[in-house]
Design an enzyme around this catalytic site. Sequence first.
Site, PDB file in Angstrom:
ATOM      1  N   ARG A 109       4.187   2.324  -1.967  1.00 39.22           N
ATOM      2  CA  ARG A 109       5.520   1.998  -1.447  1.00 39.22           C
ATOM      3  C   ARG A 109       5.722   0.520  -1.136  1.00 39.22           C
ATOM      4  NH1 ARG A 109       3.955   6.920  -0.111  1.00 39.22           N
ATOM      5  NH2 ARG A 109       5.466   8.607  -0.418  1.00 39.22           N
ATOM      6  N   HIS A 134       5.975   3.658  -6.350  1.00 42.85           N
ATOM      7  CA  HIS A 134       5.321   3.699  -7.665  1.00 42.85           C
ATOM      8  C   HIS A 134       6.096   2.952  -8.765  1.00 42.85           C
ATOM      9  CE1 HIS A 134       2.313   6.143  -5.921  1.00 42.85           C
ATOM     10  NE2 HIS A 134       2.850   7.326  -6.096  1.00 42.85           N
ATOM     11  N   HIS A 209      -2.872   8.105 -11.305  1.00 43.74           N
ATOM     12  CA  HIS A 209      -2.415   9.142 -10.379  1.00 43.74           C
ATOM     13  C   HIS A 209      -2.878  10.545 -10.800  1.00 43.74           C
ATOM     14  CE1 HIS A 209       0.032  10.897  -7.270  1.00 43.74           C
ATOM     15  NE2 HIS A 209       0.667   9.773  -7.010  1.00 43.74           N
ATOM     16  N   ASP A 281      -1.799  11.794   3.112  1.00 45.53           N
ATOM     17  CA  ASP A 281      -1.066  10.968   2.137  1.00 45.53           C
ATOM     18  C   ASP A 281      -1.145   9.535   2.657  1.00 45.53           C
ATOM     19  OD1 ASP A 281       0.513   9.996   0.148  1.00 45.53           O
ATOM     20  OD2 ASP A 281       2.275  11.224   0.593  1.00 45.53           O
ATOM     21  N   GLU A 348      -6.111   7.690  -5.383  1.00 46.53           N
ATOM     22  CA  GLU A 348      -5.477   6.571  -6.088  1.00 46.53           C
ATOM     23  C   GLU A 348      -6.077   5.267  -5.575  1.00 46.53           C
ATOM     24  OE1 GLU A 348      -1.085   7.340  -5.500  1.00 46.53           O
ATOM     25  OE2 GLU A 348      -1.969   9.157  -4.717  1.00 46.53           O
TER      26      GLU A 348
HETATM   27  C1  GLA Z   1       1.653   9.202  -3.847  1.00 42.89           C
HETATM   28  C2  GLA Z   1       2.465   9.075  -2.624  1.00 42.89           C
HETATM   29  C3  GLA Z   1       2.935  10.413  -2.233  1.00 42.89           C
HETATM   30  C4  GLA Z   1       3.725  11.061  -3.334  1.00 42.89           C
HETATM   31  C5  GLA Z   1       2.903  11.129  -4.559  1.00 42.89           C
HETATM   32  C6  GLA Z   1       3.716  11.655  -5.715  1.00 42.89           C
HETATM   33  O1  GLA Z   1       0.463   9.819  -3.584  1.00 42.89           O
HETATM   34  O2  GLA Z   1       1.790   8.436  -1.573  1.00 42.89           O
HETATM   35  O3  GLA Z   1       3.731  10.293  -1.085  1.00 42.89           O
HETATM   36  O4  GLA Z   1       4.846  10.310  -3.598  1.00 42.89           O
HETATM   37  O5  GLA Z   1       2.384   9.856  -4.868  1.00 42.89           O
HETATM   38  O6  GLA Z   1       4.378  12.825  -5.405  1.00 42.89           O
END
Ligand code: GLA
Length: 383
Positions: A109, A134, A209, A281, A348
């Site tokens: 982000r 992304h 990803h 996350d 990731e």
């Molecule tokens: C990343 C983001 C998540 C989500 C995924 C895709 O991991 O951090 O919040 O957006 O990608 O769904």
Amino acid sequence: MSVLHTGMVLFLGLTLMTLKSTGDPGSAPKVEVQPFGTLSSGQKTDLYTLKNDKGMSVSITNYGATIVAIKVPDRTGKVEDITLGFDSAKEYEEGKAYFGATVGRYGNRIAHGTFMLDGKTYRLPKNNGDNTLHGGINGFNKKLWSVREIPSADGPALQCTYMSPDGEEGFPGTLTATVVFTLYQDKNELRIDYSATTDKPTVVNLTNHSYFDLAGQNHGSILGETLQLNATRFTPVDSALIPTGELREVKNTPFDFTHPVAIGKRIDAADEQLKFGQGYDHNWVLDKPKGGTRAALAAIAHDPTSGRVLEVLTTEPGVQFYTGNFLDGTVKGKGGYEYPRRSAFCLETQHFPDSPNHPNFPSTTLLPGNEFRSTTIFRFSVK
Ligand code: GLA
């Protein structure tokens, strides 16, 4: 011609012949190609499959330089596909989950879709609430990459290249990005080498990803699989998953993966950070060996039922551990399987989210004349 000379010519000739017949790199195509369907633009896509001598194969499409499948043996030798995805490029075009994709120009982000570079403010399209996620609406995962098989002594290798024009998705500078996928011939390791150059100052954060379920892509929950992260700190976020700027100790929190723990053990604990992410996350700050520039061990995941182990090594400073919290069983994936919530995890490897707005984070700025380079390895074994 003297006898000696003739002998030498014969010897050389024989040596060359032997080399060819024993399969020197490039003697036979190591990458199989098959059609992967047509995009809405009418462009045709392909699926490239790399295979090694240890029972592992990796399939990649030129659409999004996306890993479509990773097939590896379990402890009994049973080979299964352990990544989520689709059976055709068209479904990736419509998909929103970034299954297996190469993510760019800026993975993760950027707060409020804006950042400053060299005294100039840049505004990006927002595709995640008030933020850019992304790489924007049409990130690198939605582009058709140029692909070619390249010679490598390590094993079959595929080079994917994409030139992102100056101003694309609001980012400054023409960025030429290259991703090389190499499958080792003699061990179950996939190496991903990223590189990029620019003609104007810009920001870059490239990642892959892939969504893993080590039990197999149609096996459901990953909550019983264990994870260990080589990280004593993480970057806590606000309710929109933007880092606050703090590097917080994981000790005594559900974010402590310094020893192997079942992913599901604390995922629903009463914890504000877990609430914000609806599970995990978040970005972990990797503990790096001093002075090391090589890819270092970042994560170990293990599925006790199949025995499959995934180790992730990287040169990157961080890793986003995401537990598929936004999957909800409505997306039909490979073989028609509908992926339920938390049926896969992502690791990731990356620079920290929103780095352009956090001067205390490792920099994601790339200047003309410099080259961005980054390596991540997915290493598989059984235990
Ligand atoms: C990343 C983001 C998540 C989500 C995924 C895709 O991991 O951090 O919040 O957006 O990608 O769904």
